[in-house]
Design a protein around this motif. Structure first.
Motif, PDB file in Angstrom:
ATOM      1  N   ALA A   1       0.831  -1.209   0.000  1.00 37.80           N
ATOM      2  CA  ALA A   1       0.000   0.000   0.000  1.00 37.80           C
ATOM      3  C   ALA A   1       0.864   1.257   0.000  1.00 37.80           C
ATOM      4  CB  ALA A   1      -0.923  -0.008   1.214  1.00 37.80           C
ATOM      5  N   ALA A   2       1.895   1.276   0.849  1.00 40.85           N
ATOM      6  CA  ALA A   2       2.760   2.446   0.937  1.00 40.85           C
ATOM      7  C   ALA A   2       3.492   2.693  -0.375  1.00 40.85           C
ATOM      8  CB  ALA A   2       3.770   2.257   2.074  1.00 40.85           C
ATOM      9  N   ASN A   3       4.063   1.648  -0.948  1.00 39.56           N
ATOM     10  CA  ASN A   3       4.839   1.804  -2.179  1.00 39.56           C
ATOM     11  C   ASN A   3       3.960   2.275  -3.336  1.00 39.56           C
ATOM     12  OD1 ASN A   3       7.377   1.116  -1.138  1.00 39.56           O
ATOM     13  ND2 ASN A   3       6.944  -1.075  -1.341  1.00 39.56           N
ATOM     14  N   HIS A   4       2.712   1.823  -3.362  1.00 37.34           N
ATOM     15  CA  HIS A   4       1.799   2.270  -4.419  1.00 37.34           C
ATOM     16  C   HIS A   4       1.562   3.776  -4.319  1.00 37.34           C
ATOM     17  CE1 HIS A   4      -1.517   2.535  -7.171  1.00 37.34           C
ATOM     18  NE2 HIS A   4      -2.383   2.831  -6.204  1.00 37.34           N
ATOM     19  N   LEU A   5       1.298   4.263  -3.113  1.00 34.70           N
ATOM     20  CA  LEU A   5       1.047   5.700  -2.929  1.00 34.70           C
ATOM     21  C   LEU A   5       2.307   6.521  -3.203  1.00 34.70           C
ATOM     22  CD1 LEU A   5      -1.197   5.564   0.274  1.00 34.70           C
ATOM     23  CD2 LEU A   5      -1.925   5.922  -2.098  1.00 34.70           C
ATOM     24  N   LEU A   6       3.456   5.997  -2.787  1.00 27.98           N
ATOM     25  CA  LEU A   6       4.710   6.699  -3.045  1.00 27.98           C
ATOM     26  C   LEU A   6       4.997   6.792  -4.544  1.00 27.98           C
ATOM     27  CD1 LEU A   6       6.848   5.090  -0.205  1.00 27.98           C
ATOM     28  CD2 LEU A   6       6.155   7.493  -0.316  1.00 27.98           C
ATOM     29  N   GLU A   7       4.744   5.706  -5.258  1.00 30.31           N
ATOM     30  CA  GLU A   7       4.972   5.693  -6.707  1.00 30.31           C
ATOM     31  C   GLU A   7       4.062   6.683  -7.426  1.00 30.31           C
ATOM     32  OE1 GLU A   7       4.361   1.633  -7.685  1.00 30.31           O
ATOM     33  OE2 GLU A   7       6.276   0.963  -6.822  1.00 30.31           O
ATOM     34  N   LEU A   8       2.912   6.967  -6.840  1.00 31.94           N
ATOM     35  CA  LEU A   8       1.993   7.935  -7.429  1.00 31.94           C
ATOM     36  C   LEU A   8       2.391   9.374  -7.101  1.00 31.94           C
ATOM     37  CD1 LEU A   8      -1.454   6.188  -6.747  1.00 31.94           C
ATOM     38  CD2 LEU A   8      -0.240   6.349  -8.935  1.00 31.94           C
ATOM     39  N   GLY A   9       3.425   9.535  -6.281  1.00 36.57           N
ATOM     40  CA  GLY A   9       3.927  10.868  -5.967  1.00 36.57           C
ATOM     41  C   GLY A   9       3.425  11.470  -4.676  1.00 36.57           C
ATOM     42  N   HIS A  10       2.740  10.687  -3.842  1.00 37.77           N
ATOM     43  CA  HIS A  10       2.209  11.220  -2.579  1.00 37.77           C
ATOM     44  C   HIS A  10       3.298  11.243  -1.504  1.00 37.77           C
ATOM     45  CE1 HIS A  10      -2.014  11.273  -3.846  1.00 37.77           C
ATOM     46  NE2 HIS A  10      -1.747  10.161  -4.509  1.00 37.77           N
ATOM     47  N   VAL A  11       3.365  12.347  -0.782  1.00 35.91           N
ATOM     48  CA  VAL A  11       4.304  12.457   0.338  1.00 35.91           C
ATOM     49  C   VAL A  11       3.587  12.869   1.626  1.00 35.91           C
ATOM     50  CG1 VAL A  11       6.337  12.912  -1.073  1.00 35.91           C
ATOM     51  CG2 VAL A  11       4.892  14.835  -0.346  1.00 35.91           C
ATOM     52  N   SER A  12       2.375  13.386   1.511  1.00 36.82           N
ATOM     53  CA  SER A  12       1.557  13.710   2.690  1.00 36.82           C
ATOM     54  C   SER A  12       0.526  12.599   2.860  1.00 36.82           C
ATOM     55  CB  SER A  12       0.874  15.073   2.514  1.00 36.82           C
ATOM     56  OG  SER A  12       1.827  16.099   2.377  1.00 36.82           O
ATOM     57  N   ILE A  13       0.953  11.541   3.534  1.00 40.26           N
ATOM     58  CA  ILE A  13       0.152  10.317   3.616  1.00 40.26           C
ATOM     59  C   ILE A  13      -0.301  10.078   5.049  1.00 40.26           C
ATOM     60  CG2 ILE A  13       0.109   7.833   3.174  1.00 40.26           C
ATOM     61  CD1 ILE A  13       2.436   8.256   1.235  1.00 40.26           C
ATOM     62  N   GLY A  14      -1.574   9.788   5.207  1.00 42.57           N
ATOM     63  CA  GLY A  14      -2.115   9.439   6.512  1.00 42.57           C
ATOM     64  C   GLY A  14      -2.512   7.974   6.549  1.00 42.57           C
ATOM     65  N   HIS A  15      -2.379   7.378   7.721  1.00 45.67           N
ATOM     66  CA  HIS A  15      -2.758   5.963   7.883  1.00 45.67           C
ATOM     67  C   HIS A  15      -3.764   5.831   9.009  1.00 45.67           C
ATOM     68  CE1 HIS A  15      -2.821   1.716   8.166  1.00 45.67           C
ATOM     69  NE2 HIS A  15      -1.964   1.606   9.179  1.00 45.67           N
ATOM     70  N   LEU A  16      -4.924   5.227   8.720  1.00 47.85           N
ATOM     71  CA  LEU A  16      -5.948   4.944   9.719  1.00 47.85           C
ATOM     72  C   LEU A  16      -5.722   3.531  10.219  1.00 47.85           C
ATOM     73  CD1 LEU A  16      -9.065   6.347   7.791  1.00 47.85           C
ATOM     74  CD2 LEU A  16      -7.281   7.599   9.034  1.00 47.85           C
ATOM     75  N   SER A  17      -5.394   3.381  11.490  1.00 52.85           N
ATOM     76  CA  SER A  17      -5.015   2.080  12.026  1.00 52.85           C
ATOM     77  C   SER A  17      -5.892   1.693  13.199  1.00 52.85           C
ATOM     78  CB  SER A  17      -3.544   2.104  12.461  1.00 52.85           C
ATOM     79  OG  SER A  17      -3.098   0.818  12.838  1.00 52.85           O
ATOM     80  N   GLY A  18      -5.817   0.416  13.561  1.00 47.90           N
ATOM     81  CA  GLY A  18      -6.546  -0.103  14.711  1.00 47.90           C
ATOM     82  C   GLY A  18      -5.579  -0.627  15.755  1.00 47.90           C
ATOM     83  N   SER A  19      -6.088  -1.208  16.821  1.00 47.80           N
ATOM     84  CA  SER A  19      -5.250  -1.683  17.916  1.00 47.80           C
ATOM     85  C   SER A  19      -5.085  -3.198  17.928  1.00 47.80           C
ATOM     86  CB  SER A  19      -5.822  -1.222  19.261  1.00 47.80           C
ATOM     87  OG  SER A  19      -7.143  -1.758  19.444  1.00 47.80           O
ATOM     88  N   ASP A  20      -5.678  -3.899  16.961  1.00 52.28           N
ATOM     89  CA  ASP A  20      -5.590  -5.352  16.940  1.00 52.28           C
ATOM     90  C   ASP A  20      -4.280  -5.803  16.300  1.00 52.28           C
ATOM     91  OD1 ASP A  20      -6.895  -4.228  14.529  1.00 52.28           O
ATOM     92  OD2 ASP A  20      -6.786  -6.292  13.820  1.00 52.28           O
ATOM     93  N   GLY A  21      -4.042  -7.118  16.344  1.00 55.15           N
ATOM     94  CA  GLY A  21      -2.794  -7.666  15.836  1.00 55.15           C
ATOM     95  C   GLY A  21      -2.590  -7.464  14.351  1.00 55.15           C
ATOM     96  N   ALA A  22      -3.633  -7.665  13.551  1.00 54.38           N
ATOM     97  CA  ALA A  22      -3.519  -7.494  12.104  1.00 54.38           C
ATOM     98  C   ALA A  22      -3.169  -6.052  11.758  1.00 54.38           C
ATOM     99  CB  ALA A  22      -4.817  -7.908  11.426  1.00 54.38           C
ATOM    100  N   SER A  23      -3.825  -5.104  12.418  1.00 57.11           N
ATOM    101  CA  SER A  23      -3.542  -3.683  12.174  1.00 57.11           C
ATOM    102  C   SER A  23      -2.095  -3.351  12.506  1.00 57.11           C
ATOM    103  CB  SER A  23      -4.480  -2.799  13.001  1.00 57.11           C
ATOM    104  OG  SER A  23      -5.819  -2.946  12.592  1.00 57.11           O
TER     105      SER A  23
END
Length: 338
Positions: free
Chosen positions: A177-199
């Protein structure tokens, strides 16, 4: 001798094995043998029993079958939230293997909370399931292990002693996911995360990838991973970091919440902000959302989980194993070049 009308008329109660025997003109023990192995009786009697079963609408009692053997042909599945759509493919994958073998999956929704998880698990064990699948965070009490073969599906904070772990490589998925957004030229990236193990694993993979590119993302973490959690996390992100041009959500349901938060601020996807989810759930596949998402191959997790359970049921002495399934990025219409 019964008249033809009496023989074919429906019963006013649930038909029994003895009713089938009387209808077919054979002994109850022969009907029992037919249910276990129909090839062991003659074709004539086999056809007579089958005809009686069809006419009476007889269904063998699972409880009676259980009493006759030490197995119930049932698998317990504990999930933590019906709203998380990745369970759909997980269950479908399990049933594609188990159904043809006569197994049924018994589902229990624990919702977050240690007591609820233990109650859901204890309820399934009380029904004498042959094996258990945990698709929820195990409680502290459960980490000591269970007395039936157990597989943990998906990353969790803990794995009970003696249990197998079959999961998607969520660290690798976060990096995708990160590499895809970086390749598109994004540098102001936010991540919505949870508290579980998968997150936690998805977040770790994401952070490694952006750090390698010299980008510092903003993490908005919530306790849960529901649509409401995604909305609240996205609202906080957009209020404190209005320059955000891309959002990576820990799952597709949180991404849906992010859509609502963006819409409330008059922002469009992907023209103003790109959004990428995780799980490649039915939600992501809908033509309306057309959500770019990381496919965690939960169907394969379900298939491999079912095969592993069957192996452990056949040989309880097998050592537990851990297996990672490689994810894939599915590009759709919610991400674009910055």
């Amino acid at each position: 001798m019964k008249s033809p009308e009496t023989q074919t008329s429906p019963l006013a109660r649930r038909p029994t094995l003895y009713d089938v025997a009387a209808q077919a003109g054979v002994s109850p023990s022969l009907v029992s043998l037919f249910l276990k192995d129909p090839n062991r009786i003659s074709e004539k009697r086999r056809n007579a029993v089958q005809k009686a079963i069809s006419e009476l609408g007889y269904r063998p009692s699972r409880a009676a079958t259980t009493l006759a053997s030490s197995r119930t042909k049932s698998i317990g599945l504990v999930i933590d939230d019906y709203r998380n759509l990745w369970f759909v493919d997980l269950l479908r994958g399990m049933e594609s293997v188990l159904s043809d073998l006569g197994y049924q999956v018994m589902l229990a929704d624990s919702r977050p909370g240690e007591n609820r998880i233990k109650e859901a698990t204890d309820g399934l064990l009380a029904m004498h399931v042959d094996a258990l699948v945990l698709a929820a965070e195990p409680s502290e009490a459960m980490l000591a292990g269970t007395w039936v073969p157990t597989v943990v599906a998906g990353w969790r904070k803990g794995v009970p002693d003696g249990a197998d772990l079959i999961t998607n490589d969520d660290d690798g998925g976060g990096s995708l996911a990160a590499n895809h957004l970086l390749e598109l030229g994004h540098v102001s990236i936010g991540h919505l995360s949870g508290s579980d193990g998968a997150s936690a694993h998805r977040r770790a993979g994401f952070l490694r990838a952006v750090a390698a590119a010299g980008v510092e993302p903003v993490i908005s973490e919530s306790i849960g991973t529901s649509e409401e959690d995604g909305y609240a996390a996205a609202v906080w992100l957009l209020e404190h970091h209005p320059d955000t041009t891309a959002i990576f959500a820990a799952n597709d349901t949180m991404a849906l919440g992010a859509f609502a938060a963006l819409k409330a601020r008059g922002l469009s996807v992907p023209d103003d902000v790109s959004v990428i989810g995780y799980d490649n759930s039915p939600l992501a596949k809908s033509r309306y959302l057309d959500l770019t998402s990381v496919d965690n191959r939960s169907d394969l997790v379900g298939i491999d989980t079912a095969h592993r359970l069957l192996a452990r049921i056949a040989d309880p002495a097998l050592n537990p194993e851990r297996k990672l399934i490689e994810p894939a990025l599915v590009l759709r219409g919610t991400t674009s070049v910055r």
